[in-house]
Design an enzyme around this catalytic site. Structure first.
Site, short mmCIF file in Angstrom:
data_model
loop_
_atom_site.label_atom_id
_atom_site.label_comp_id
_atom_site.label_asym_id
_atom_site.label_seq_id
_atom_site.Cartn_x
_atom_site.Cartn_y
_atom_site.Cartn_z
N TYR A 109 2.70 -10.76 -10.32
CA TYR A 109 1.75 -10.39 -9.26
C TYR A 109 0.84 -11.58 -8.92
O TYR A 109 0.63 -11.90 -7.76
CB TYR A 109 0.93 -9.19 -9.75
CG TYR A 109 -0.02 -8.61 -8.72
CD1 TYR A 109 0.46 -7.93 -7.61
CD2 TYR A 109 -1.39 -8.73 -8.88
CE1 TYR A 109 -0.42 -7.39 -6.68
CE2 TYR A 109 -2.27 -8.20 -7.95
CZ TYR A 109 -1.78 -7.52 -6.86
OH TYR A 109 -2.65 -6.98 -5.93
N ASP B 93 9.90 -2.64 7.23
CA ASP B 93 10.03 -3.29 5.93
C ASP B 93 9.71 -4.77 6.16
O ASP B 93 10.46 -5.48 6.84
CB ASP B 93 11.46 -3.11 5.39
CG ASP B 93 11.63 -3.74 4.00
OD1 ASP B 93 10.78 -4.56 3.60
OD2 ASP B 93 12.62 -3.40 3.34
N1 LIG Z 1 -6.36 -1.90 -4.46
C1 LIG Z 1 -6.74 -3.00 -5.07
O1 LIG Z 1 -7.55 -2.95 -6.02
C2 LIG Z 1 -6.22 -4.35 -4.63
C3 LIG Z 1 -6.80 -5.48 -5.20
C4 LIG Z 1 -6.36 -6.73 -4.79
C5 LIG Z 1 -5.35 -6.84 -3.86
N2 LIG Z 1 -4.80 -5.71 -3.34
C6 LIG Z 1 -3.73 -5.90 -2.35
O2 LIG Z 1 -4.07 -5.19 -1.18
C7 LIG Z 1 -2.89 -4.84 -0.48
C8 LIG Z 1 -2.98 -3.36 -0.10
O3 LIG Z 1 -2.93 -2.60 -1.29
P1 LIG Z 1 -3.55 -1.15 -1.43
O4 LIG Z 1 -4.45 -1.18 -2.59
O5 LIG Z 1 -4.04 -0.67 -0.11
O6 LIG Z 1 -2.24 -0.36 -1.91
P2 LIG Z 1 -1.47 0.90 -1.31
O7 LIG Z 1 -0.38 1.15 -2.28
O8 LIG Z 1 -2.43 1.98 -0.98
O9 LIG Z 1 -0.86 0.34 0.07
C9 LIG Z 1 0.18 -0.56 0.11
C10 LIG Z 1 1.09 -0.20 1.27
O10 LIG Z 1 2.11 -1.20 1.40
C11 LIG Z 1 3.29 -0.55 1.78
N3 LIG Z 1 4.47 -1.38 1.48
C12 LIG Z 1 4.97 -1.70 0.27
N4 LIG Z 1 6.09 -2.43 0.41
C13 LIG Z 1 6.29 -2.59 1.74
C14 LIG Z 1 7.29 -3.25 2.52
N5 LIG Z 1 8.31 -3.90 1.96
N6 LIG Z 1 7.17 -3.21 3.88
C15 LIG Z 1 6.14 -2.54 4.46
N7 LIG Z 1 5.19 -1.87 3.79
C16 LIG Z 1 5.27 -1.91 2.43
C17 LIG Z 1 3.28 0.76 0.99
O11 LIG Z 1 4.16 1.72 1.55
C18 LIG Z 1 1.82 1.16 1.08
O12 LIG Z 1 1.57 2.00 2.19
C19 LIG Z 1 -1.72 -5.17 -1.41
O13 LIG Z 1 -1.15 -6.39 -1.01
C20 LIG Z 1 -2.39 -5.32 -2.76
O14 LIG Z 1 -1.67 -6.18 -3.61
C21 LIG Z 1 -5.21 -4.46 -3.70
#
Ligand SMILES: NC(=O)c1ccc[n+]([C@@H]2O[C@H](COP(=O)([O-])OP(=O)(O)OC[C@H]3O[C@@H](n4cnc5c(N)ncnc54)[C@H](O)[C@@H]3O)[C@@H](O)[C@H]2O)c1
Length: 255
Positions: free
Chosen positions: A161, A59
């Site tokens: 966000y 976490d």
């Molecule tokens: N997918 C998009 O379009 C997008 C766009 C811009 C930014 N992002 C950013 O990219 C990053 C990755 O997102 P993603 O799209 O791969 O989403 P995702 O939901 O596939 O992956 C996010 C991961 O973070 C983990 N997580 C959440 N809270 C946590 C904690 N407290 N400790 C440890 N792990 C934790 C979740 O279990 C999950 O596996 C995020 O920060 C998101 O805000 C994503």
């Protein structure tokens, strides 16, 4: 910083952008420490990637949890050369919606995970990275954070966000400036919209509208394309203190 034989802590590594990064690291001969809350997907990915990958339940908001992951990096792989912060969550809530004002609890949760969690991992990782042997260029490590284009063009409902992602963008330069004395670079990626679990949860119509707004290519990004930029930042020592948009030219409308 080369990837082969080097060790990378990847938060949020069980899913989406983090999982693609873990695959990229392991496929290029590096060690990937997958640090995530999601144990089932993390264990599957560890099995898929073999001995160069290791899942550790983590976490990012908890000091002891992050320290345990770092101890594992040292015991299992002998040190730490890179941190890729992908752990994150999203909500959409108006400041003044049909059910009244934005919940302060929800605002705090987003800031706690996305901003404080990322900072927590950075502050605890630096001492371990700084103890490593520098390479021939004097480099000891690289830290890559995941912001979002919502840091600069957040839509209605993204106040929390956007605030969390803006914080990540703003701390990039002061971190890079301070950590240069240890040979540690810092860069931040600001993705547009990528096909991951986070966006799979959006209604289909919203996904189609968003994809159409991307000038070129008019589609969601693939997690491998994000991992490709992580690889380039890692290997290119001149990238430091930078916030790099990866968005196909997307500038989100107000929503
Ligand atoms: N997918 C998009 O379009 C997008 C766009 C811009 C930014 N992002 C950013 O990219 C990053 C990755 O997102 P993603 O799209 O791969 O989403 P995702 O939901 O596939 O992956 C996010 C991961 O973070 C983990 N997580 C959440 N809270 C946590 C904690 N407290 N400790 C440890 N792990 C934790 C979740 O279990 C999950 O596996 C995020 O920060 C998101 O805000 C994503």
């Amino acid at each position: 910083m080369k990837i082969p034989l080097h060790t990378f802590l990847i938060t949020g590594g069980s899913s989406g952008l983090g999982a693609a990064t873990a695959r990229m690291v392991a496929q290029n001969g590096g060690n990937a420490l997958i640090a995530d809350l999601d144990a089932a997907s993390g264990a599957d990915l560890e099995n898929e990637l073999g001995p160069q990958a290791c899942f550790v339940p983590t976490d990012v908001t908890k000091e002891e949890s992050v320290l345990a992951a770092l101890r594992l990096a040292e015991e299992r792989f002998g040190g730490l050369h890179g941190v890729v912060n992908c752990a994150g969550i999203i909500i959409g809530k108006k400041v003044f919606g049909k059910r009244g004002p934005h919940s302060l609890e929800a605002f705090e949760k987003i800031i706690r995970v996305n901003l404080i969690g990322t900072f927590n991992v950075i502050r605890l990782s630096v001492p371990l990275m700084a103890r490593g042997e520098p390479n021939e260029g004097g480099e000891r490590g690289v830290i890559i954070n995941t912001s979002s284009i919502a840091a600069s063009d957040g839509q209605i409902g993204q106040a929390a966000y956007s605030a969390s992602k803006g914080g990540l963008a703003s701390m990039t330069l002061p971190l890079a400036r301070e950590l240069s004395q240890h040979g540690i670079r810092v860069a931040t990626i600001a993705p547009g919209i990528f096909r991951t679990a986070m966006t799979d949860n959006m209604p289909e119509a919203m996904r189609e509208t968003l994809a159409r707004q991307v000038p070129f290519p008019p589609r969601f990004g693939e997690p491998d394309e994000f991992a490709g930029l992580v690889r380039h930042i890692t290997e290119n020592a001149m990238i430091n203190g930078a916030i790099i948009r990866l968005d196909g030219g997307l500038r989100m409308d107000p929503g």
